[in-house]
Design an enzyme around this catalytic site. Structure first.
Site, mmCIF file in Angstrom:
data_model
loop_
_atom_site.group_PDB
_atom_site.id
_atom_site.type_symbol
_atom_site.label_atom_id
_atom_site.label_comp_id
_atom_site.label_asym_id
_atom_site.label_seq_id
_atom_site.Cartn_x
_atom_site.Cartn_y
_atom_site.Cartn_z
ATOM 1 N N SER A 93 1.053 -1.180 0.079
ATOM 2 C CA SER A 93 0.036 0.107 0.209
ATOM 3 C C SER A 93 0.895 1.387 -0.116
ATOM 4 O O SER A 93 1.763 1.438 0.870
ATOM 5 C CB SER A 93 -0.990 -0.063 1.266
ATOM 6 O OG SER A 93 -1.525 1.516 1.253
ATOM 7 N N HIS A 140 -1.177 -1.362 -4.195
ATOM 8 C CA HIS A 140 -2.626 -0.877 -3.470
ATOM 9 C C HIS A 140 -2.769 0.781 -3.141
ATOM 10 O O HIS A 140 -1.769 1.352 -2.609
ATOM 11 C CB HIS A 140 -2.830 -1.839 -2.371
ATOM 12 C CG HIS A 140 -4.165 -1.450 -1.474
ATOM 13 N ND1 HIS A 140 -5.196 -2.321 -2.094
ATOM 14 C CD2 HIS A 140 -4.486 -0.833 -0.422
ATOM 15 C CE1 HIS A 140 -6.226 -1.950 -1.251
ATOM 16 N NE2 HIS A 140 -5.914 -1.076 -0.335
ATOM 17 N N ASP A 190 -4.934 3.635 -1.862
ATOM 18 C CA ASP A 190 -6.126 3.794 -0.881
ATOM 19 C C ASP A 190 -6.495 5.470 -1.258
ATOM 20 O O ASP A 190 -5.826 6.159 -0.727
ATOM 21 C CB ASP A 190 -5.547 3.741 0.646
ATOM 22 C CG ASP A 190 -5.190 2.294 1.133
ATOM 23 O OD1 ASP A 190 -6.225 1.636 1.032
ATOM 24 O OD2 ASP A 190 -4.128 1.919 1.453
ATOM 25 N N MET A 220 -9.383 7.905 0.180
ATOM 26 C CA MET A 220 -10.037 8.375 1.235
ATOM 27 C C MET A 220 -10.762 9.587 1.104
ATOM 28 O O MET A 220 -9.970 10.810 0.579
ATOM 29 C CB MET A 220 -9.276 8.235 2.371
ATOM 30 C CG MET A 220 -8.648 6.992 2.571
ATOM 31 S SD MET A 220 -7.712 6.741 4.596
ATOM 32 C CE MET A 220 -6.789 5.442 4.299
ATOM 33 N N HIS A 240 -8.498 1.057 -3.951
ATOM 34 C CA HIS A 240 -9.425 0.807 -2.875
ATOM 35 C C HIS A 240 -10.040 2.126 -2.443
ATOM 36 O O HIS A 240 -9.477 3.011 -2.024
ATOM 37 C CB HIS A 240 -8.848 0.118 -1.836
ATOM 38 C CG HIS A 240 -9.390 0.039 -0.533
ATOM 39 N ND1 HIS A 240 -8.797 -0.375 0.542
ATOM 40 C CD2 HIS A 240 -10.524 0.072 -0.054
ATOM 41 C CE1 HIS A 240 -9.831 -0.126 1.481
ATOM 42 N NE2 HIS A 240 -10.965 -0.346 1.127
ATOM 43 N N MET A 289 -12.460 4.201 -0.431
ATOM 44 C CA MET A 289 -13.121 4.502 0.684
ATOM 45 C C MET A 289 -13.645 5.602 0.638
ATOM 46 O O MET A 289 -13.500 6.773 1.093
ATOM 47 C CB MET A 289 -12.064 4.306 1.972
ATOM 48 C CG MET A 289 -11.390 3.096 2.253
ATOM 49 S SD MET A 289 -9.903 3.256 3.160
ATOM 50 C CE MET A 289 -8.772 3.279 1.627
ATOM 51 N N MET A 307 -11.527 -6.135 5.278
ATOM 52 C CA MET A 307 -10.865 -5.299 5.793
ATOM 53 C C MET A 307 -10.552 -6.094 7.252
ATOM 54 O O MET A 307 -11.327 -6.431 8.011
ATOM 55 C CB MET A 307 -11.549 -4.036 6.110
ATOM 56 C CG MET A 307 -11.744 -3.206 4.910
ATOM 57 S SD MET A 307 -10.248 -2.744 4.254
ATOM 58 C CE MET A 307 -9.168 -1.953 5.431
ATOM 59 N N ASP A 352 -6.571 -6.653 4.060
ATOM 60 C CA ASP A 352 -6.046 -5.429 4.282
ATOM 61 C C ASP A 352 -6.031 -4.962 5.595
ATOM 62 O O ASP A 352 -7.179 -4.515 6.130
ATOM 63 C CB ASP A 352 -6.772 -4.542 3.119
ATOM 64 C CG ASP A 352 -6.498 -2.914 3.095
ATOM 65 O OD1 ASP A 352 -5.299 -2.711 3.621
ATOM 66 O OD2 ASP A 352 -6.825 -2.124 2.399
HETATM 67 C C1 DX5 Z 1 -6.546 1.345 5.631
HETATM 68 C C2 DX5 Z 1 -5.943 0.927 4.181
HETATM 69 C C3 DX5 Z 1 -4.906 -0.028 3.997
HETATM 70 C C4 DX5 Z 1 -3.604 0.340 4.774
HETATM 71 C C5 DX5 Z 1 -3.038 -0.638 5.407
HETATM 72 O O1 DX5 Z 1 -7.578 2.098 5.811
HETATM 73 O O2 DX5 Z 1 -7.171 0.464 3.455
HETATM 74 O O3 DX5 Z 1 -4.683 -0.210 2.988
HETATM 75 O O4 DX5 Z 1 -2.630 1.077 4.156
HETATM 76 O O5 DX5 Z 1 -1.855 -0.400 6.109
HETATM 77 P P1 DX5 Z 1 -1.106 -1.218 6.966
HETATM 78 O O6 DX5 Z 1 -0.489 -2.470 6.190
HETATM 79 O O7 DX5 Z 1 -0.121 -0.499 7.673
HETATM 80 O O8 DX5 Z 1 -2.143 -1.925 8.313
HETATM 81 ZN ZN ZN Z 2 -6.822 -0.444 1.318
#
Ligand code: DX5
Ligand code: ZN
Length: 229
Positions: free
Chosen positions: A21, A46, A48, A50, A79, A81, A150, A188
């Site tokens: 990620s 990956h 992320d 948000m 991904h 969110m 998750m 994840d």
């Molecule tokens: C959390 C994200 C993850 C995050 C995971 O909201 O969706 O992808 O980057 O990070 P680690 O591996 O540090 O838990």
């Molecule tokens: Zn993620």
């Protein structure tokens, strides 16, 4: 039943994929972080995304993904969110995403949005928060390329893995086998070589790792360890 059934366990498992990620990468030099992933022999990254509503944090948008695309040939596992992911599917597809996953929790037309992702030439994925039961996505399983479980509450990297999610993986993997379905099962949050291998035993085949990957002394060895599961 003696007739009409062969085995419930005939599906060939997917080989493991590591998707580091970028959330845990260097946000002033995201392209360099993507290069580090590629140089470790890994093919997925990956991303992320948000919105500050669905999760209490903000990251980056399609413009950044477009810029990364110019600098990387990695498979972009995006991904979302977002409270209203359907409004941004096209932008992320055009930006160069290869897979776009959307959460089941907000209310919008999940089925139509999943179909739209495919129509735009991407693979699709459905995501469940820790508090969301596997049943919430059961009807959609024949229509998805990936299910993301998750293993932390989304929003931030560096949180502790939730072992209670292993049972959800086992359930989804069983439904996959029973239905002869081929979706990938991704995890994840809090994934490292220890928690990830428990997830592998529970049926996961796709492993997002932020903190543990970017703090690994030898990223190539880390990737090879996962590839051997
Ligand atoms: C959390 C994200 C993850 C995050 C995971 O909201 O969706 O992808 O980057 O990070 P680690 O591996 O540090 O838990
Ligand atoms: Zn993620």
């Amino acid at each position: 039943m003696l007739l009409g059934k062969t085995s419930n366990h005939s599906a060939v498992p997917h080989s493991p994929i590591l998707a580091p990620s970028l959330l845990a990468g260097d946000h002033a030099h995201l392209a360099a972080s993507a290069r580090l992933i590629a140089e470790a022999g890994i093919s997925w990254v990956h991303l992320d995304i948000m919105d500050g509503h669905f999760v209490p944090n903000l990251t980056f948008g399609p413009q950044t993904v477009t810029a990364l695309r110019r600098n990387s040939s990695l498979f972009f596992d995006t991904h979302l969110m977002l409270d209203e992911p359907h409004r941004y599917i096209e932008a992320f597809a055009k930006a160069g995403s290869n897979l776009i996953s959307i959460h089941i929790e907000p209310s919008y037309d999940h089925r139509a949005t999943l179909a739209r992702i495919r129509a735009l030439g991407c693979q699709n994925g459905i995501v469940l928060n820790p508090g969301t039961p596997a049943e919430a996505v059961r009807d959609l399983l024949p229509e998805v390329d990936l299910v993301l479980v998750m293993t932390v509450q989304p929003g931030f990297g560096g949180q502790a893995f939730r072992p209670a999610m292993l049972e959800k993986l086992t359930t989804l993997d069983a439904w996959r086998r029973e239905g002869n379905l081929t979706f990938r099962l991704e995890v994840d949050g809090g994934i490292d070589l220890v928690t990830g291998s428990s997830c592998r035993r529970a049926g996961a085949d796709t492993f997002v790792a932020g903190t543990s990957f970017f703090s690994a002394a030898d990223p190539r060895a880390y990737a090879q360890a996962i590839a051997s599961w």
